[in-house]
Scaffold this motif. Structure first.
Motif, short mmCIF file in Angstrom:
data_model
loop_
_atom_site.label_atom_id
_atom_site.label_comp_id
_atom_site.label_asym_id
_atom_site.label_seq_id
_atom_site.Cartn_x
_atom_site.Cartn_y
_atom_site.Cartn_z
N PHE A 6 0.82 -1.20 0.00
CA PHE A 6 0.00 0.00 0.00
C PHE A 6 0.86 1.26 0.00
O PHE A 6 0.58 2.22 -0.73
CB PHE A 6 -0.94 -0.01 1.21
CG PHE A 6 -2.28 -0.62 0.92
CD1 PHE A 6 -3.33 0.16 0.51
CD2 PHE A 6 -2.47 -1.98 1.05
CE1 PHE A 6 -4.57 -0.39 0.24
CE2 PHE A 6 -3.70 -2.55 0.78
CZ PHE A 6 -4.76 -1.76 0.38
N ILE A 7 1.88 1.26 0.84
CA ILE A 7 2.75 2.45 0.90
C ILE A 7 3.39 2.71 -0.46
O ILE A 7 3.43 3.85 -0.96
CB ILE A 7 3.80 2.26 2.00
CG1 ILE A 7 3.14 2.29 3.37
CG2 ILE A 7 4.89 3.33 1.90
CD1 ILE A 7 4.07 1.95 4.51
N LEU A 54 0.42 3.49 -3.23
CA LEU A 54 -0.22 4.78 -2.98
C LEU A 54 0.76 5.93 -3.25
O LEU A 54 0.37 6.97 -3.78
CB LEU A 54 -0.74 4.84 -1.55
CG LEU A 54 -1.92 3.92 -1.22
CD1 LEU A 54 -2.35 4.10 0.23
CD2 LEU A 54 -3.10 4.19 -2.15
N GLU A 55 2.01 5.74 -2.87
CA GLU A 55 3.01 6.76 -3.16
C GLU A 55 3.16 6.94 -4.67
O GLU A 55 3.27 8.07 -5.17
CB GLU A 55 4.35 6.37 -2.53
CG GLU A 55 5.50 7.32 -2.84
CD GLU A 55 5.35 8.66 -2.14
OE1 GLU A 55 6.12 9.58 -2.47
OE2 GLU A 55 4.47 8.79 -1.28
N ALA A 96 -1.83 5.64 4.60
CA ALA A 96 -1.31 4.41 4.00
C ALA A 96 -1.28 3.28 5.03
O ALA A 96 -1.60 2.13 4.72
CB ALA A 96 0.09 4.65 3.44
N GLY A 148 -3.27 0.00 4.64
CA GLY A 148 -2.43 -1.16 4.36
C GLY A 148 -2.33 -2.16 5.48
O GLY A 148 -2.18 -3.36 5.24
#
Length: 1362
Positions: free
Chosen positions: A735-736, A739-740, A1233, A1237
């Protein structure tokens, strides 16, 4: 003829009534023959009776005198002055009769002498006519002559003599069974109801098979002559007390047989009470004090901070310090001007560490994204190589292997016991009840009114017998043996272990009191007692046997034995349950137990035992389904526990699959960008989510395969927990990263691969921080001594590490391929289909980031909200600390069973109805000399033994069962061996005729063949064999089958209790006692601790015996010890493991943030609070602390790192002006996030586990993981931002200086290139475009750091500000 018979009877009565009672006269003399009133086969010894003979006592000389002196020394007055009323034949018969009793009474010399005293007086006293009155005679015809034989008489004793004799004998023990000898000598009354009158009544009852004639004992108070026949003087000899020596030199009876001989001992100390301060719970007081201190410290900090801010404001007003400044180009800046001299070494180190990591990961990410197919192929090859080890996967299901370390004390003790003795036999058991049936009162001729419960009825006893026979007759075909196998092939047969028949198998049940015979149950007979004639039936015999289970024959008139068909007694607690105060006939449950031999798992017979138990379960389950059966019952087989655990695991696999599916669907949906309905198939991240799941799966497979290669076995716990853990860690990183990437916009001239590399450079250090912390944490957790925890930690550590590696390689490549597809506007599942709608050229922030930036962060970090949050979490921490000290330690075995399992019913019945606990063996190791007199005395508990011997100390412990958890004292092969050798019994004799001359002669052989005792009567009355005799006769004792002639034989009770080496030295032996009923893991653990303390005390005492090896040891062994030993050390073990896991979270955080000690410390404090709060909630939610919980707590450390470390790093790298602004930025950017996540990845999957059948999964995987996730979420997204806003590290001045120096370059570059750059301005709660930019971008701390250190001219962006 009738008249003649009546006349004879009348004349006889006249003669008997006119008999005189004078001193020096006999009432009978010499043997007339066999008692005609006892049917043939109705006596266990020849019932020879004396002739009626009123005459002067005879002067004894020669052999006659010697025999009297040998049998009845109490009557010896010297050869010239000894008179008696018994012939030498009578003395021989009396000797035979006394021999049977002495076999059990000889261990207490005064008791044995008192017993012989009475019968010598009755039979041989020169004043016999004064103490007996003949009441019944019968004619006995011998060849050519008819004699009047005495078949009944009255004996008159004073209560003084009778009571003293009884008192000396009432506590004498039978070591083999732990019961009282008096129980076998009081007939129907047993030990509990026995008194002097009952004791003598049994001795004078010819129906017991032991007394040759009827003796009516009249106990008369001293001086009371009312009702006595003229001339009769009740015998009032002096009976010895049990704590007196005998005239023949016998020692006082031991404490175990005589309470008066016991030394005065203080009661054992009570267990320590709860920790208390000021009269209340000490931990509560400490928690309250800690709460007050923390609140005071926090309020003091607020006061000081407020004062300092006031001072700064005053300074600012005076112009001493300004918030804004001018750079070298006279431009306004939003940060104070930093002079290079203000930058500390720590700031430079932090900047250098972040710059290095970002740069390296950027290059790595670009490389992986450039060659995605090659990377995916190589990753697949590596995973395949590792996973190939799964072909050697070994799944540990044996609970012993899972929870007991091979080098643990309990495991070593179990291995020692199973090596030298057979493993504890396999138990197959039914506990049957019949609720709702009305009981009845049976008016017994012998026992009076007796309460019989509704269960104890003839029809149910017969039904139980039929079920038992059906089970005993189980047969099945064995391919291994190529023949039909039955119970006798695998059963535990203690009295015939070498070649057992079906009736030799140890089956304990109530029908065994009738030798499993329907005819015996149906038997009835009329019986007359005290002139009252009534019918006696199975109820009389059952009552008799329940009171006197060691009887070879009852006295009910039925003449049945109480012994089981396999030759051993069935004690009431093994046959019935649910009774109170030994009211056995009012029991609420039948107990049926079939014992099988236990075998090693690689033994062919182990498979046969398992197969027999399978057939047993089928029969029992079919019987339970039969509506015609009248029982409600519970059952178990030895294999049931393992079967039910494996069954529930298989049944819960779909639940886990659904859980993973829910997580996958969430990831696939949550990762998608949804800007337009037309592009939904293009912007979705279904395949990326699937790839993330596959990366997790591959990392788990690789870990399992690697450890399978090197031979470290797996377990079901690993299969259930590790994927969840890696999924939580992996999903967070996914997710990190994704999403980044979605929030980023490709820069002008930047390739897609370079953008992916740059984004990876921004976030990979944070991913590395968490993954490395967790991996090191689990590797250190592998130092645990518990096999399950150790293997879990190893598997988890490598799986987390592999997950990070695959994310840095395969997932980056997968994202690169997906980005290419998305750039070409191709649909995800239909790659050939394109859409016309173009992708918008702006970052996709989704819903969560704006919400947290605009609403959540400002509300959370409001001035008053922060104070409330700190107070609430301090209260939670202190409250949980108090609760943590009250958490229950243990794991009750029923929790391992699924809901609805038949084993749950069994445990419920077991705890409710069983009246005795598990057997516990006190095992001696090599190094003690049992053959010396001092050695024997240090072990035994009969006359002459040490008052603090091994068995005597165990006896002392059983006097306090609530403290020692010992309910029944131990047996003792040493005691019974000494009694067996005693020449006063018939047990140990030698052949004097025939080819076996000089060898051991069993007691059932004729005395004509065996006329020599093994040992002579000792001069001091204390029999102890020397070393040669000990070693010579011990094998004979261990192989001698006990019977009526010699009940002390060691076969069955001791043949496997003594192990000798080739030289005859005893290298192992055991003494069996019984625990009190234990119902939960706390009691099992306490019992283990107490028996170990007792065994240590015994060891220390025996080491003081000369010749004992300094490493000699006595240890307690119970089959459950290996499971409950962990709870003796699990608290310090858990603290050690969790501390080891916490250490790397601090160290790695400090190192990767450039020795930022404050960030590492705050990170550590938050994780500790999560763990403490988790344990506190465990107490509230009835989650016990045990090895499974410990595994989850170790997991909690790993998951807490995900909740905490990303936020800490984001805050540390932020360059906002104030702590609050930096906390808001970290909460909005990284918190969103983390929430998406970690929390939202775990929660759906955890909630699905609530539907699992296994209670272990519901409690330790659903409840505990839910608690861990919610507490981690609360601390990571609520408490930590507030904590950082107060105590977080300051802004890195090296970063500020670099930004300050880079500002002129940025202006110059803007003027020269006229480029438009994307920028995101975070001011207040709203996003806005910079006047120079055409689009917005959500920056991160890592991105700022990245563009400062590499290709600065292409990647500049201005500082976000509020």
């Amino acid at each position: 003829m009738a008249r003649v018979a009546a006349l004879i009877t009348f004349l006889t009565c006249m003669v008997l009534s006119e008999a005189q009672h004078e001193p020096g006269y006999c009432a009978f003399y010499e043997e007339c023959g066999r008692n005609p009133s006892i049917p043939v086969g109705g006596a266990l010894i020849p019932p020879k009776v004396p002739c009626l003979n009123y005459s002067l006592a005879r002067h004894l000389t020669g052999p006659h005198y010697k025999k009297l002196k040998e049998v009845c020394p109490i009557l010896d007055h010297g050869e010239n002055n000894t008179y008696a009323c018994c012939s030498i034949n009578q003395l021989k018969s009396l000797e035979m009769s006394l021999t049977l009793s002495k076999a059990v009474l000889v261990r207490c010399p005064s008791c044995a002498e008192n017993f012989a005293h009475l019968h010598c007086i009755n039979t041989c006293s020169p004043n016999q006519s004064q103490i007996v009155k003949v009441t019944k005679v019968m004619n006995i015809t011998t060849p050519g002559k008819t004699k009047e034989a005495v078949v009944g008489y009255q004996a008159f004793l004073t209560t003084t003599f009778a009571d003293a004799s009884f008192q000396s004998c009432k506590n004498v023990k039978i070591p083999a069974t732990g019961s009282f000898a008096i129980a076998t000598m009081c007939g129907r009354y047993g030990a509990k109801l026995c008194n002097p009158q009952h004791w003598y009544d049994f001795q004078g009852d010819s129906s017991n098979g032991l007394a040759p004639l009827d003796i009516d004992f009249n106990l008369v108070k001293e001086g009371d002559t009312a009702g006595l026949p003229a001339g009769v003087i009740p015998y009032n000899g002096r009976a010895l007390k049990c704590n007196e020596t005998t005239p023949s030199g016998g020692e006082v009876c031991s404490c175990q047989d005589c309470q008066e001989s016991c030394p005065k001992m203080p009661p054992p100390p009570l267990p320590p009470g709860p920790f208390r301060l000021l009269g209340t719970d000490g931990f509560l007081i400490i928690s309250i004090i800690l709460f007050c201190l923390l609140i005071f410290a926090f309020l003091f900090y607020l006061s000081v901070a407020f004062w300092m801010r006031s001072q700064k404001k005053k300074d600012a007003e005076k112009g001493k310090r300004k918030r804004k400044g001018k750079d070298q180009n006279s431009n306004d800046v939003t940060q104070p001007v930093i002079h290079p001299s203000e930058v500390t070494c720590a700031d430079r180190n932090s900047l250098a560490a972040q710059a290095f990591l970002s740069s390296e990961f950027q290059h790595w990410g670009t490389l992986m994204a450039t060659y995605p197919l090659t990377v995916l192929l190589l990753s697949a090859v590596v995973v395949a190589v590792f996973s190939a080890g799964l072909k050697s996967l070994e799944l540990t299901t044996d609970p012993v292997e899972l929870w007991s370390a091979p080098n643990s004390r309990a495991r070593q003790e179990k291995d020692f016991h199973d090596t030298y003795f057979d493993p504890f036999f396999r138990t197959n058991q039914l506990i049957l009840t019949a609720p709702g049936r009305k009981g009845h009162i049976y008016d017994s001729l012998m026992f009076g009114p007796q309460n019989f419960s509704g269960l104890i009825s003839k029809d149910l006893v017969i039904e139980l017998l039929e079920l038992q026979k059906q089970i005993q007759n189980i047969e099945f075909w064995s391919d291994d043996l190529n023949r039909t196998v039955s119970l006798k092939d695998i059963c535990f047969a203690p009295l015939n272990p070498s070649n057992p028949s079906l009736t030799d198998c140890a089956v304990n049940s109530l029908p065994q009191y009738f030798q499993n015979s329907l005819d015996n149950i149906n038997a009835k007979v009329n019986m007359t007692v005290l002139g009252q004639t009534k019918e006696v039936d199975w109820r009389d015999h059952l009552t008799y046997c329940l009171n006197s289970p060691l009887s070879f024959r009852d006295t009910t008139g039925l003449g049945l034995s109480c012994m089981a068909d396999y030759g051993a007694p069935v004690f009431p607690f093994l046959a019935v349950g649910g009774y109170e105060n030994d009211d056995f006939t009012n029991a609420k449950a039948f107990i049926l137990t079939i014992s099988l031999n236990n075998y090693a798992r690689n033994n062919t017979k182990f498979k046969l035992a398992m197969q027999w138990e399978t057939e047993f379960l089928k029969i029992v389950q079919d019987y339970q389904k039969n509506p015609a059966n009248n029982f409600t019952f519970a059952y178990m087989a030895e294999r049931s526990l393992e079967d039910e655990i494996n069954r529930t695991t298989a049944e819960d696999i779909p639940i886990f699959m659904i859980s993973y599916a829910v997580i996958f669907v969430y990831i696939a949906v949550a990762l998608g960008e949804y800007s337009s309905w037309k592009r939904i198939l293009v912007d979705s991240k279904f395949l990326v989510g699937l790839g993330g799941i596959l990366v997790v799966g591959c990392s788990v497979l690789a870990s399992m395969g690697f450890y399978s290669w090197i031979g470290i076995p797996s377990s079901l716990v690993i299969l259930q927990v590790v994927p969840f853990l890696v999924l939580a860690v992996g999903a967070d990183n996914i997710f990190i990263f994704v999403l980044e990437y979605q929030r980023d916009v490709r820069r002008p001239g930047e390739k897609r691969e370079e953008q992916i590399g740059r984004v990876l450079g921004n976030v990979a250090p944070s991913m590395l921080l968490c993954s490395l912390s967790e991996s090191v944490c689990f590797f250190l957790g592998a130092l645990s001594t518990m096999p399950a925890v150790k293997s879990f930690a190893l598997y988890a550590a490598l799986a987390v590490l592999m997950d990070f590696i695959l994310q840095m390689t395969a997932f980056v490549a997968l994202l690169s391929l997906d980005a290419r597809r998305q750039d070409n506007n191709r649909c995800e599942l239909f790659c050939c289909v394109r859409v016309s709608t173009q992708r918008p050229n702006k970052p996709n922030e989704g819903f969560l980031l704006p919400f947290m930036r605009k609403y959540y962060a400002p509300v959370l970090l409001h001035r008053y909200t922060r104070i409330i949050v700190m107070l609430v979490f301090i209260f939670m921490f202190c409250g949980s600390l108090f609760l943590m000290f009250n958490v229950t330690v243990g794991l009750d075995q029923e929790l391992a069973m699924p809901k609805g399992s038949y084993m749950l019913d069994y445990f419920q019945y077991l705890y409710k109805y069983f009246e005795v606990g598990a057997p516990v063996y006190f095992v001696t190791k090599k190094g003690f000399n049992f053959t010396s007199e001092e050695g024997m005395n240090a072990v035994c508990s009969s006359a002459g033994c040490d008052q603090f011997s091994l068995t005597q100390k165990i006896q002392y412990a059983t006097n306090y069962p609530h403290l020692s958890y010992l309910g029944i004292s131990s047996n003792s092969w040493v005691d019974d061996f000494i009694d067996w050798l005693n020449p006063g019994s018939k047990c140990c004799r030698l052949y004097t005729i025939g080819p076996n001359t000089g060898m051991f002669c069993p007691a059932n052989q004729s005395g004509f063949l065996c006329n020599r005792k093994c040992m002579a009567i000792p001069s001091d009355g204390i029999l102890r064999p020397d070393a040669e005799e000990f070693n010579r006769f011990l094998p004979d004792f261990l192989g001698n089958r006990p019977d009526l002639q010699c009940p002390k034989g060691g076969l069955g009770a001791y043949d496997k209790a003594v192990v000798r080496d080739q030289n005859g030295e005893i290298i192992a032996s055991r003494f069996m006692a019984y625990h009190t009923p234990l119902t939960n893991s706390q009691e099992f653990t306490a019992a283990l601790q107490k028996t170990r303390e007792l065994a240590h005390n015994i060891t220390m005492g025996m080491r003081n015996i000369s010749g004992t090896s300094p490493d000699f040891e006595v240890f307690p062994y119970t089959v459950t010890n290996v499971f409950y030993e962990q709870y003796l050390t699990i608290v310090p073990e858990g603290l050690f493991n969790i501390s080891l896991c916490l250490l790397p979270t601090f160290v790695v955080c400090c190192l990767l943030l450039g020795l930022d000690l404050r960030s590492g410390l705050l990170n550590l404090i938050t994780i500790i609070m999560i763990i403490v709060d988790t344990v506190g909630v465990m107490t509230l939610w009835s989650i016990d602390y045990n090895a499974v919980a410990l595994i989850n707590l170790v997991t909690a450390v790993g998951i807490s790192v995900e909740f905490v470390s990303h936020m800490t790093r984001s805050f540390a790298l932020s360059t906002k002006l104030t702590h609050v602004e930096r906390a808001k930025e970290a909460t909005a950017n990284m918190g969103s996030a983390v929430f998406a996540g970690v929390a939202m990845t775990n929660l759906p999957g955890i909630l699905v586990l609530a539907f699992a059948k296994a209670q272990l999964i519901q409690i330790f995987f659903f409840r505990l993981n839910l608690v861990i996730t919610l507490l981690g979420l609360a601390h990571g997204l609520i408490f930590l931002p507030v904590l950082l806003s107060y105590f977080g590290p300051g802004v890195n001045k090296a970063v500020l200086l670099q930004l300050q120096q880079a500002k002129p370059k940025e202006l110059e570059m803007r003027n020269n290139t006229k480029q438009v750059y994307d920028n995101l301005s975070y001011e207040g709660n709203d996003t806005k475009q910079d006047p120079d930019s055409s689009s917005t971008k959500a920056p991160t701390d890592g991105s700022r750091l990245s563009h400062m250190t590499g290709n600065q001219e292409e990647k500049e962006e201005r500082i976000d500000h509020f």
